[in-house]
Design an enzyme around this catalytic site. Structure first.
Site, PDB file in Angstrom:
ATOM      1  N   GLY A 309       3.582 -19.012  -6.754  1.00 14.85           N
ATOM      2  CA  GLY A 309       4.383 -18.214  -5.830  1.00 14.85           C
ATOM      3  C   GLY A 309       4.659 -18.994  -4.563  1.00 14.85           C
ATOM      4  O   GLY A 309       4.768 -20.212  -4.579  1.00 14.85           O
ATOM      5  N   GLU A 310       4.819 -18.279  -3.453  1.00 19.04           N
ATOM      6  CA  GLU A 310       5.063 -18.854  -2.125  1.00 19.04           C
ATOM      7  C   GLU A 310       6.440 -19.504  -1.982  1.00 19.04           C
ATOM      8  O   GLU A 310       6.778 -20.015  -0.934  1.00 19.04           O
ATOM      9  CB  GLU A 310       4.004 -19.921  -1.762  1.00 19.04           C
ATOM     10  CG  GLU A 310       2.579 -19.448  -1.785  1.00 19.04           C
ATOM     11  CD  GLU A 310       1.586 -20.575  -1.458  1.00 19.04           C
ATOM     12  OE1 GLU A 310       2.029 -21.678  -1.078  1.00 19.04           O
ATOM     13  OE2 GLU A 310       0.378 -20.348  -1.589  1.00 19.04           O
ATOM     14  N   GLY A 311       7.231 -19.540  -3.060  1.00 15.54           N
ATOM     15  CA  GLY A 311       8.481 -20.284  -3.024  1.00 15.54           C
ATOM     16  C   GLY A 311       8.310 -21.734  -3.412  1.00 15.54           C
ATOM     17  O   GLY A 311       9.231 -22.549  -3.235  1.00 15.54           O
TER      18      GLY A 311
END
Length: 347
Positions: A309-311
């Site tokens: 996640g987190e980009g």
């Protein structure tokens, strides 16, 4: 609240012109693979045969989820705010990858269960201190959902560039995303639920049970905004608004993994034309993401086992997207390089 209007990018004359530009570069036809597809797509988005990417940004939306009370996460809820602090201190994976890609990074408190105070690097858009437990009641009220969407729409107006990557942080949000996925796609729940933050078969079965109970409890929920308000998170809702506004501005949307794609499922139900603007960064190892991509008829750029996640997937894919635009602008043509082009009989 007004849902942004999105113009489809299809333009047969421009498509033909872009294809001619791509095919006239000094290479065999189609030899740059997905980069050619992306170059064509971005040219259509920007309505030009000379597309350019300016000031790329990744925005991380963070929020907490009441459903963690059911024990569905291997990590405590406090990890959400602790990871936001890590983002602000520039110590997380997304900070490293964004710096490497020379991409600006923006951190949004959409609804973290923590009081950060006033922080110069934190965009404070808190709708609430986390959502409600959707087993018992809707995750958010209709008004809260509308507020989150509106905040997401407004955030896009403050970004100067024309390409945006989406990231998220929120303990419990794979459970919210899986519930949204099941309601939107109609796929069996077992196809939607994965490990999230831990490879734990018992916890996966618990997540399936929790989501099924919630779906049964909210059996009349049907419209995209009802699904979002009932099962989503403030960060997911804010991403929906931001995605719609970014496409309205003809920005390129870099779509990250499972949770980000769950927001896109809602956005695409509201405005199907948004898919014209989406570049899918990667196929996550989170169970269900491949099925999401198949449902959306999407071709991801990368498949390297990411599930953070987190980009992070968006940041890692960004150089490939930039390469697609760069070859359009800088690569020689057969004529300019005095290279013999393919003959009609060989085409």
């Amino acid at each position: 609240m007004q849902i942004p209007h999105i113009v489809p990018t299809q333009d047969s004359a421009l498509n033909t012109a872009l294809t001619a530009v791509i095919n006239n570069k000094t290479k065999p036809l189609g030899s740059l693979g997905s980069l050619e597809v992306i170059a064509l797509q971005i040219g259509l988005i920007q309505q030009t045969t000379r597309p350019a990417l300016m000031q790329p940004a990744i925005v991380i939306f963070a929020a907490d989820h009441g459903v963690v009370a059911e024990g569905i996460s291997a990590y405590p809820q406090s990890v959400t705010w602790q990871m936001v602090e890590n983002f602000l201190s520039e110590g997380a994976a997304i900070n490293v990858f964004a710096r490497q890609s020379q991409c600006s990074l923006h951190i949004v408190d959409a609804g973290v269960n923590h009081d950060f105070g006033t922080r110069p690097k934190l965009i404070a858009k808190k709708v609430g201190f986390g959502t409600k437990n959707f087993i018992h009641e809707a995750a958010m009220t209709t008004e809260q959902c509308a507020t989150a969407l509106t905040h997401g729409i407004a955030l896009i107006g403050g970004l100067p560039g024309n390409i945006i990557g989406f990231g998220e942080m929120g303990i419990g949000n794979t459970t919210a995303a899986a519930a949204i996925m099941q309601k939107i796609t109609g796929l069996p729940l077992v196809e939607c639920v994965g490990a999230g933050t831990a490879f734990d078969a018992t916890r996966i079965l618990l997540k399936q049970s929790v989501i099924q109970r919630a779906i049964n409890h909210h059996d009349r929920v049907a419209t995209p905004l009802e699904i979002l308000a009932t099962f989503g998170g403030f960060e997911i809702a804010m991403m929906v608004g931001a995605m719609l506004a970014a496409a309205e501005r003809r920005m390129v949307l870099l779509i990250d993994g499972f949770i980000v794609t769950s927001a896109l499922l809602i956005a695409a139900r509201l405005r199907p034309e948004i898919l014209d603007y989406c570049v899918f960064a990667h196929c996550s190892d989170e169970h269900g993401h491949r099925q999401m991509l198949t449902y959306l008829k999407a071709q991801p750029l990368l498949q390297i086992g990411l599930r953070l996640g987190e980009g992070t997937g968006a940041a890692l894919a960004l150089p490939l997207v930039q390469a697609a635009v760069a070859f359009m602008a800088e690569m020689a043509t057969f004529e300019s390089a005095s290279v013999d082009a393919i003959s009609p009989l060989d085409a």
